[in-house]
Design a protein around this motif. Sequence first.
Motif, PDB file in Angstrom:
ATOM      1  N   GLU A  38       0.716  -1.197  -0.090  1.00  0.00           N
ATOM      2  CA  GLU A  38       0.046  -0.160   0.127  1.00  0.00           C
ATOM      3  C   GLU A  38       0.642   1.317  -0.089  1.00  0.00           C
ATOM      4  O   GLU A  38       0.457   1.993  -0.840  1.00  0.00           O
ATOM      5  CB  GLU A  38      -0.825   0.053   1.151  1.00  0.00           C
ATOM      6  N   SER A  77       2.528   1.877  -3.439  1.00  0.00           N
ATOM      7  CA  SER A  77       1.670   1.719  -4.401  1.00  0.00           C
ATOM      8  C   SER A  77       2.040   2.665  -5.752  1.00  0.00           C
ATOM      9  O   SER A  77       2.569   3.607  -5.515  1.00  0.00           O
ATOM     10  CB  SER A  77      -0.019   2.067  -4.273  1.00  0.00           C
ATOM     11  N   GLU A  78       1.628   2.176  -6.789  1.00  0.00           N
ATOM     12  CA  GLU A  78       2.080   3.103  -8.102  1.00  0.00           C
ATOM     13  C   GLU A  78       1.469   4.510  -8.027  1.00  0.00           C
ATOM     14  O   GLU A  78       2.036   5.528  -8.367  1.00  0.00           O
ATOM     15  CB  GLU A  78       1.685   2.344  -9.401  1.00  0.00           C
ATOM     16  N   GLU A  79       0.216   4.544  -7.428  1.00  0.00           N
ATOM     17  CA  GLU A  79      -0.283   5.793  -7.252  1.00  0.00           C
ATOM     18  C   GLU A  79       0.509   6.482  -6.178  1.00  0.00           C
ATOM     19  O   GLU A  79       0.528   7.991  -6.497  1.00  0.00           O
ATOM     20  CB  GLU A  79      -1.608   5.602  -6.713  1.00  0.00           C
ATOM     21  N   ASN A  80       0.941   6.121  -5.074  1.00  0.00           N
ATOM     22  CA  ASN A  80       1.941   6.889  -4.412  1.00  0.00           C
ATOM     23  C   ASN A  80       3.240   7.180  -4.928  1.00  0.00           C
ATOM     24  O   ASN A  80       3.694   8.385  -4.814  1.00  0.00           O
ATOM     25  CB  ASN A  80       1.876   6.216  -3.037  1.00  0.00           C
ATOM     26  N   THR A  87       4.106   7.675  -7.948  1.00  0.00           N
ATOM     27  CA  THR A  87       3.458   8.818  -9.234  1.00  0.00           C
ATOM     28  C   THR A  87       3.363  10.180  -8.265  1.00  0.00           C
ATOM     29  O   THR A  87       3.837  11.108  -8.902  1.00  0.00           O
ATOM     30  CB  THR A  87       2.279   8.523  -9.862  1.00  0.00           C
ATOM     31  N   ARG A  88       2.358  10.316  -7.232  1.00  0.00           N
ATOM     32  CA  ARG A  88       2.226  11.250  -6.558  1.00  0.00           C
ATOM     33  C   ARG A  88       3.448  11.962  -6.071  1.00  0.00           C
ATOM     34  O   ARG A  88       3.754  13.175  -6.060  1.00  0.00           O
ATOM     35  CB  ARG A  88       1.004  11.058  -5.371  1.00  0.00           C
ATOM     36  N   THR A 103      10.338   9.100 -10.963  1.00  0.00           N
ATOM     37  CA  THR A 103      10.381   8.539 -12.274  1.00  0.00           C
ATOM     38  C   THR A 103      11.426   7.578 -12.564  1.00  0.00           C
ATOM     39  O   THR A 103      11.517   6.868 -13.349  1.00  0.00           O
ATOM     40  CB  THR A 103      10.494   9.891 -13.260  1.00  0.00           C
TER      41      THR A 103
END
Length: 196
Positions: A159, A162-165, A167-168, A172
């Motif tokens: 969690e 996560s990819e979302e975190n 990216t946020r 990169t």
Amino acid sequence: MGKIFYIMGKSASGKDTIYSELLSRKELGLRPIVLYTTRPIRAKETDGVEYHFVTEDILWKMQTEGRVIELRTYDTVQGPWHYFTADSESIDMEHFNYLVLGTLVSYEKIRDYYGADRVVPLYIEVEDGRRLERAMKREKKQVVPDYSEMCRRFLADQEDFSEENITRAGITKRFPNNDDREVCMDEVAKYIWERL
């Protein structure tokens, strides 16, 4: 003007080894910023090296003094463990470059505190099955293995990272070759050298 190179990754991704190796590479000239924790010290850890191991009373005193930059608390099977970064007179961003080991959340707080132009993320990746094997091997070496806590950390990382975190947080660049530690080390060292 100095920079902070911030190593992070899921548990058992090899970041402790990479951290130690990078500090030993004199040509990089990196100094450590050691984070603090209230969790118990593990076998083969040294106070002031992996973390400053402190009591909750010391944490609260440092907070009262306004020295805590970021603080995270994890509810573990052994009770709450606190991890934090503290501002210290030993950090001289005008003359030196630093290396820190921490989490995605702590990276974001340090980046916000010192500025995005001065904090460089180094995200280490290892395939989950391989990480689980490493975590089991490490836990077996503890005086009193705590497999429940090991599993909690493993699942929490899914969690937290996560990819979302990721990216946020604006990450990169990733270093995915940590199955071959030497290749990964050289890639990370080259990346740092190019940004000094």
